[in-house]
Design an enzyme around this catalytic site. Structure first.
Site, PDB file in Angstrom:
ATOM      1  N   GLY A  95       0.816  -1.208   0.000  1.00 26.92           N
ATOM      2  CA  GLY A  95       0.000   0.000   0.000  1.00 26.92           C
ATOM      3  C   GLY A  95       0.848   1.255   0.000  1.00 26.92           C
ATOM      4  O   GLY A  95       0.419   2.300  -0.464  1.00 26.92           O
ATOM      5  N   PHE A  96       2.089   1.158   0.533  1.00 26.61           N
ATOM      6  CA  PHE A  96       2.951   2.347   0.544  1.00 26.61           C
ATOM      7  C   PHE A  96       3.537   2.554  -0.847  1.00 26.61           C
ATOM      8  O   PHE A  96       3.420   3.628  -1.438  1.00 26.61           O
ATOM      9  CB  PHE A  96       4.070   2.194   1.587  1.00 26.61           C
ATOM     10  N   LYS A  98       2.675   1.166  -3.898  1.00 26.17           N
ATOM     11  CA  LYS A  98       1.718   0.349  -4.654  1.00 26.17           C
ATOM     12  C   LYS A  98       2.234   0.019  -6.041  1.00 26.17           C
ATOM     13  O   LYS A  98       1.914  -1.019  -6.603  1.00 26.17           O
ATOM     14  CB  LYS A  98       0.385   1.102  -4.801  1.00 26.17           C
ATOM     15  N   ASN A 143      -8.179   4.509   5.365  1.00 26.59           N
ATOM     16  CA  ASN A 143      -8.078   4.675   3.910  1.00 26.59           C
ATOM     17  C   ASN A 143      -9.172   3.893   3.223  1.00 26.59           C
ATOM     18  O   ASN A 143      -9.615   2.852   3.701  1.00 26.59           O
ATOM     19  CB  ASN A 143      -6.678   4.269   3.417  1.00 26.59           C
ATOM     20  N   VAL A 236      -6.919 -10.908  -0.194  1.00 26.98           N
ATOM     21  CA  VAL A 236      -8.373 -11.102  -0.216  1.00 26.98           C
ATOM     22  C   VAL A 236      -8.996 -10.401   0.991  1.00 26.98           C
ATOM     23  O   VAL A 236     -10.034 -10.820   1.486  1.00 26.98           O
ATOM     24  CB  VAL A 236      -8.727 -12.618  -0.213  1.00 26.98           C
ATOM     25  N   SER A 237      -8.338  -9.346   1.454  1.00 29.85           N
ATOM     26  CA  SER A 237      -8.797  -8.773   2.722  1.00 29.85           C
ATOM     27  C   SER A 237      -8.921  -7.255   2.738  1.00 29.85           C
ATOM     28  O   SER A 237      -9.167  -6.680   3.793  1.00 29.85           O
ATOM     29  CB  SER A 237      -7.846  -9.212   3.837  1.00 29.85           C
ATOM     30  N   THR A 241     -12.733  -2.962  -1.701  1.00 38.11           N
ATOM     31  CA  THR A 241     -13.167  -3.484  -2.997  1.00 38.11           C
ATOM     32  C   THR A 241     -14.358  -4.397  -2.732  1.00 38.11           C
ATOM     33  O   THR A 241     -14.204  -5.412  -2.031  1.00 38.11           O
ATOM     34  CB  THR A 241     -12.014  -4.247  -3.689  1.00 38.11           C
ATOM     35  N   LYS A 278      -3.143 -12.872   2.368  1.00 42.46           N
ATOM     36  CA  LYS A 278      -3.269 -11.782   3.358  1.00 42.46           C
ATOM     37  C   LYS A 278      -4.701 -11.726   3.869  1.00 42.46           C
ATOM     38  O   LYS A 278      -5.643 -11.621   3.076  1.00 42.46           O
ATOM     39  CB  LYS A 278      -2.864 -10.446   2.729  1.00 42.46           C
ATOM     40  N   ASN A 309      -4.618  -7.201   7.416  1.00 40.09           N
ATOM     41  CA  ASN A 309      -4.988  -5.992   6.685  1.00 40.09           C
ATOM     42  C   ASN A 309      -5.639  -4.998   7.672  1.00 40.09           C
ATOM     43  O   ASN A 309      -5.620  -5.227   8.885  1.00 40.09           O
ATOM     44  CB  ASN A 309      -5.940  -6.368   5.551  1.00 40.09           C
ATOM     45  N   GLY A 331      -2.795   1.332  12.015  1.00 34.09           N
ATOM     46  CA  GLY A 331      -2.042   2.066  13.036  1.00 34.09           C
ATOM     47  C   GLY A 331      -2.365   1.562  14.439  1.00 34.09           C
ATOM     48  O   GLY A 331      -2.930   0.480  14.619  1.00 34.09           O
TER      49      GLY A 331
HETATM   50  C1  LIG Z   1      -3.137   4.135   2.748  1.00 34.04           C
HETATM   51  C2  LIG Z   1      -3.044   2.642   2.867  1.00 34.04           C
HETATM   52  C3  LIG Z   1      -3.130   1.857   1.717  1.00 34.04           C
HETATM   53  C4  LIG Z   1      -3.043   0.471   1.814  1.00 34.04           C
HETATM   54  N1  LIG Z   1      -3.107  -0.296   0.670  1.00 34.04           N
HETATM   55  C5  LIG Z   1      -2.969  -1.636   0.760  1.00 34.04           C
HETATM   56  C6  LIG Z   1      -2.979  -2.434  -0.409  1.00 34.04           C
HETATM   57  O1  LIG Z   1      -3.059  -1.948  -1.537  1.00 34.04           O
HETATM   58  N2  LIG Z   1      -2.875  -3.780  -0.272  1.00 34.04           N
HETATM   59  C7  LIG Z   1      -2.748  -4.384   0.958  1.00 34.04           C
HETATM   60  O2  LIG Z   1      -2.638  -5.607   1.027  1.00 34.04           O
HETATM   61  N3  LIG Z   1      -2.716  -3.641   2.084  1.00 34.04           N
HETATM   62  C8  LIG Z   1      -2.818  -2.302   2.013  1.00 34.04           C
HETATM   63  N4  LIG Z   1      -2.784  -1.545   3.167  1.00 34.04           N
HETATM   64  C9  LIG Z   1      -2.714  -2.225   4.481  1.00 34.04           C
HETATM   65  C10 LIG Z   1      -1.283  -2.321   5.022  1.00 34.04           C
HETATM   66  O3  LIG Z   1      -0.477  -3.115   4.184  1.00 34.04           O
HETATM   67  C11 LIG Z   1      -1.282  -2.933   6.435  1.00 34.04           C
HETATM   68  O4  LIG Z   1      -1.791  -4.246   6.360  1.00 34.04           O
HETATM   69  C12 LIG Z   1      -2.129  -2.125   7.415  1.00 34.04           C
HETATM   70  O5  LIG Z   1      -1.998  -0.749   7.187  1.00 34.04           O
HETATM   71  C13 LIG Z   1      -1.739  -2.413   8.865  1.00 34.04           C
HETATM   72  O6  LIG Z   1      -0.421  -2.019   9.145  1.00 34.04           O
HETATM   73  P1  LIG Z   1      -0.058  -0.628   9.907  1.00 34.04           P
HETATM   74  O7  LIG Z   1      -0.910  -0.562  11.126  1.00 34.04           O
HETATM   75  O8  LIG Z   1       1.418  -0.733  10.188  1.00 34.04           O
HETATM   76  O9  LIG Z   1      -0.377   0.447   8.941  1.00 34.04           O
HETATM   77  C14 LIG Z   1      -2.879  -0.155   3.089  1.00 34.04           C
HETATM   78  C15 LIG Z   1      -2.778   0.649   4.232  1.00 34.04           C
HETATM   79  C16 LIG Z   1      -2.848   2.025   4.141  1.00 34.04           C
HETATM   80  C17 LIG Z   1      -2.734   2.855   5.389  1.00 34.04           C
END
Ligand SMILES: Cc1cc2nc3c(=O)[nH]c(=O)nc-3n(C[C@H](O)[C@H](O)[C@H](O)COP(=O)(O)O)c2cc1C
Length: 429
Positions: A95-96, A98, A143, A236-237, A241, A278, A309, A331
């Site tokens: 997600g960071f 992408k 998000n 899938v999580s 979507t 995931k 996720n 977070g």
């Molecule tokens: C802005 C944003 C976009 C994200 N996009 C995706 C994504 O495209 N695919 C995915 O598997 N997880 C995505 N995530 C989830 C993160 O990979 C992670 O599982 C989630 O943020 C929990 O970790 P954290 O608490 O350290 O942020 C996204 C998270 C954020 C904040």
């Protein structure tokens, strides 16, 4: 300065003072001073819209504009998972980056591995903006990006281009050469020097919003990235979507994994990339048991879980004004829920399937708890957006210190320690 007027003297004095401060600020930014980032750089970035600040961070990493922090390697943090050696177990979560633009910058920042994606087969814009909300008081993000993606072809080209030193510029028809030779001691040299290993890069696969049969998109992802990725993730999580999370159900997941594994078997690589799933932190007890059952069915099939996720749940303790926004919460408020899900999945899979733990990690202690719950590796996203690059050296030092205090020589010894303690208590009782 004898001939200068009083005004000129004041002006040049001010110029020296301001210039001095700018130089000091530049140095603090360049060396990644933690306090400077905490009190000046990150609060300044927070004046921007979250998505603008994020794009700026990706652009900086893409162009190598990252602080030159002291990199300390800790023996105790080195680990081997899926036969791959990780210099440290802290990865960048999906997600960071992408679209695979900033891989080398993020590796240089000190991550032990980087996961790009989620990537959809066709480019798509994702949901309308604003779709990213910063909950500063809660150290959280909501998000609802909805898989904004440059699409398979563009991201593939980027990931392929960065491997040119190892693989040469031509994409061979016979993809056999795109594989383990990346890691061999005979790997390429440039001007007599070994090119450093390309780092561990996982590819997280998503689906286009309009695709009816999700399996088609995941299969396309395996075909496209299977030769390049160090591991593949079927995501899938994501809550953003429609219908995606239903794929975690027993029948749907079995069908999907069967098809994806069949495609993976067709790859020409001798050693196939590990396939990870995931999952969401919002699964019920029955859902978790079902996922464990399904992934346990495949010997040498599904080789990892990413837990977790973002969550759609909202705790009443959230304070920020954006707490009511729709989307996935990440977070600090996700931390315990994610750790508990890791613990459950580790127990349900009897520790046989490596887990990447993610959700609310911002300190060495948070990371340690994820390992104890059953994670073999961890990832971060939200904490990075609050603390900036100094997060990494800080977390590594804290984690290494905890291990040293506990008399532990390798992080791998900690994996699943909670469950072992529980069963020792049960035996003793
Ligand atoms: C802005 C944003 C976009 C994200 N996009 C995706 C994504 O495209 N695919 C995915 O598997 N997880 C995505 N995530 C989830 C993160 O990979 C992670 O599982 C989630 O943020 C929990 O970790 P954290 O608490 O350290 O942020 C996204 C998270 C954020 C904040």
């Amino acid at each position: 300065m004898g001939g200068l007027s009083r005004a000129q003297k004041i002006k040049s004095g001010l110029q020296i003072v301001i210039g001095g401060h700018l130089v000091a600020a530049g140095i603090a930014t360049y060396i990644g001073n933690e306090k400077w980032y905490q009190h000046v750089v990150m609060p300044t970035l927070r004046l921007l819209q979250p998505e603008t600040a994020h794009s700026l961070a990706v652009k900086c990493a893409k162009h190598g504009i990252i602080p030159q922090m002291k990199t300390v390697q800790y023996e105790s943090l080195k680990t081997t998972v899926w036969g791959k050696q990780f210099e440290n177990p802290i990865g960048l979560a999906a997600g960071f980056d992408k679209n695979g633009e900033a891989v080398d910058g993020m590796l240089k920042m000190g991550f032990g591995f980087v996961e790009v994606g989620s990537i959809t087969p066709q480019p798509q814009p994702g949901n309308p903006k604003p779709r990213m909300f910063r909950l500063t008081q809660d150290q959280a993000i909501i998000n609802r990006c909805g898989f904004n993606s440059d699409g398979h072809d563009t991201v593939y080209d980027r990931l392929r281009t960065r491997l040119i030193p190892w693989l040469g510029p031509v994409v061979p028809d016979d993809r056999n050469m795109l594989n383990e030779n990346l890691w061999s001691p005979d790997r390429p040299t440039i001007q007599g020097k070994h090119v450093p290993a390309p780092g561990i890069v996982g590819v997280n696969l998503g689906k286009n919003k309009d695709t009816k049969d999700a399996a088609v998109d995941y299969i396309a992802g395996v075909k496209k990235f299977g030769e390049l990725a160090d591991y593949l993730v079927i995501n899938v999580s994501s809550p953003n979507t429609p219908g995606l999370r239903a794929l975690q159900g027993k029948e749907q997941l079995t069908k999907l994994i069967d098809q994806v594994l069949a495609e993976r078997a067709k790859l020409s690589r001798k050693i196939k990339p590990p396939l990870l799933v995931k999952i969401s932190p919002d699964l019920t007890e029955q859902d978790k048991a079902d996922v464990a059952f399904v992934v346990g069915r495949y010997k040498g099939g599904v080789e990892g879980l990413i837990v977790s996720n973002t969550t759609v749940a909202r705790s009443p303790s959230l304070k920020s004004r954006w707490k009511g926004e729709e989307g996935g919460l990440s977070g600090a408020p996700l931390k315990e829920k994610s750790t508990q899900t890791i613990r459950d999945m580790y127990r349900l899979t009897q520790g046989r399937i490596p887990i990447i733990g993610v959700g609310g990690i911002s300190t060495g202690q948070d990371a340690y708890e994820k390992f104890r719950a059953g994670a073999s590796l961890i990832q971060v996203y939200s904490a990075l957006s609050f603390a900036g690059p100094p997060l990494l050296p800080k977390m590594k030092a804290e984690l290494a210190e905890i291990l040293e205090k506990e008399g532990i020589t390798s992080i791998s010894e900690v994996v699943g320690a909670d469950l072992k303690t529980e069963s020792n208590h049960a035996v003793a009782a």
